[in-house]
Design a protein around this motif. Sequence first.
Motif, PDB file in Angstrom:
ATOM      1  N   HIS A  79       0.788  -1.226   0.000  1.00 35.22           N
ATOM      2  CA  HIS A  79       0.000   0.000   0.000  1.00 35.22           C
ATOM      3  C   HIS A  79       0.821   1.277   0.000  1.00 35.22           C
ATOM      4  O   HIS A  79       0.301   2.344  -0.319  1.00 35.22           O
ATOM      5  CB  HIS A  79      -0.945   0.010   1.203  1.00 35.22           C
ATOM      6  CG  HIS A  79      -2.106  -0.900   1.034  1.00 35.22           C
ATOM      7  ND1 HIS A  79      -2.063  -2.227   1.380  1.00 35.22           N
ATOM      8  CD2 HIS A  79      -3.334  -0.693   0.525  1.00 35.22           C
ATOM      9  CE1 HIS A  79      -3.222  -2.784   1.109  1.00 35.22           C
ATOM     10  NE2 HIS A  79      -4.008  -1.882   0.578  1.00 35.22           N
ATOM     11  N   PHE A  80       2.106   1.196   0.352  1.00 36.92           N
ATOM     12  CA  PHE A  80       2.922   2.407   0.393  1.00 36.92           C
ATOM     13  C   PHE A  80       4.138   2.340  -0.525  1.00 36.92           C
ATOM     14  O   PHE A  80       4.412   3.280  -1.260  1.00 36.92           O
ATOM     15  CB  PHE A  80       3.388   2.691   1.830  1.00 36.92           C
ATOM     16  CG  PHE A  80       2.257   2.981   2.765  1.00 36.92           C
ATOM     17  CD1 PHE A  80       1.559   4.182   2.687  1.00 36.92           C
ATOM     18  CD2 PHE A  80       1.867   2.055   3.705  1.00 36.92           C
ATOM     19  CE1 PHE A  80       0.506   4.444   3.542  1.00 36.92           C
ATOM     20  CE2 PHE A  80       0.812   2.315   4.564  1.00 36.92           C
ATOM     21  CZ  PHE A  80       0.127   3.511   4.466  1.00 36.92           C
ATOM     22  N   LEU A 112       8.569   6.956  -8.552  1.00 34.45           N
ATOM     23  CA  LEU A 112       8.987   7.988  -7.608  1.00 34.45           C
ATOM     24  C   LEU A 112      10.082   7.521  -6.659  1.00 34.45           C
ATOM     25  O   LEU A 112      10.772   8.340  -6.065  1.00 34.45           O
ATOM     26  CB  LEU A 112       7.764   8.436  -6.761  1.00 34.45           C
ATOM     27  CG  LEU A 112       6.614   9.058  -7.539  1.00 34.45           C
ATOM     28  CD1 LEU A 112       5.455   9.354  -6.617  1.00 34.45           C
ATOM     29  CD2 LEU A 112       7.086  10.330  -8.222  1.00 34.45           C
ATOM     30  N   LEU A 113      10.216   6.206  -6.494  1.00 34.06           N
ATOM     31  CA  LEU A 113      11.214   5.718  -5.541  1.00 34.06           C
ATOM     32  C   LEU A 113      12.585   5.567  -6.183  1.00 34.06           C
ATOM     33  O   LEU A 113      13.589   5.849  -5.557  1.00 34.06           O
ATOM     34  CB  LEU A 113      10.753   4.370  -4.952  1.00 34.06           C
ATOM     35  CG  LEU A 113      11.342   4.014  -3.597  1.00 34.06           C
ATOM     36  CD1 LEU A 113      11.069   5.102  -2.580  1.00 34.06           C
ATOM     37  CD2 LEU A 113      10.772   2.703  -3.109  1.00 34.06           C
TER      38      LEU A 113
END
Length: 54
Positions: A42-43, A52-53
């Motif tokens: 979920h994250f 984005l990571l």
Amino acid sequence: MKHTVQRDWRVTRPSRKSRFNFDQTTALGGLTVALFTYIIYHFIYPLISKGLLW
């Protein structure tokens, strides 16, 4: 009379032999795995899928 600690830690009543013994350690381990799975899916996974990571 001298007070001593009981050295025999076995359960006095006979327990049933089962292949899977569900105790507190098993419950806490299951909850930990479930929590990590929830956090990852979920994250962290949405951040990776959107780029984005990394």
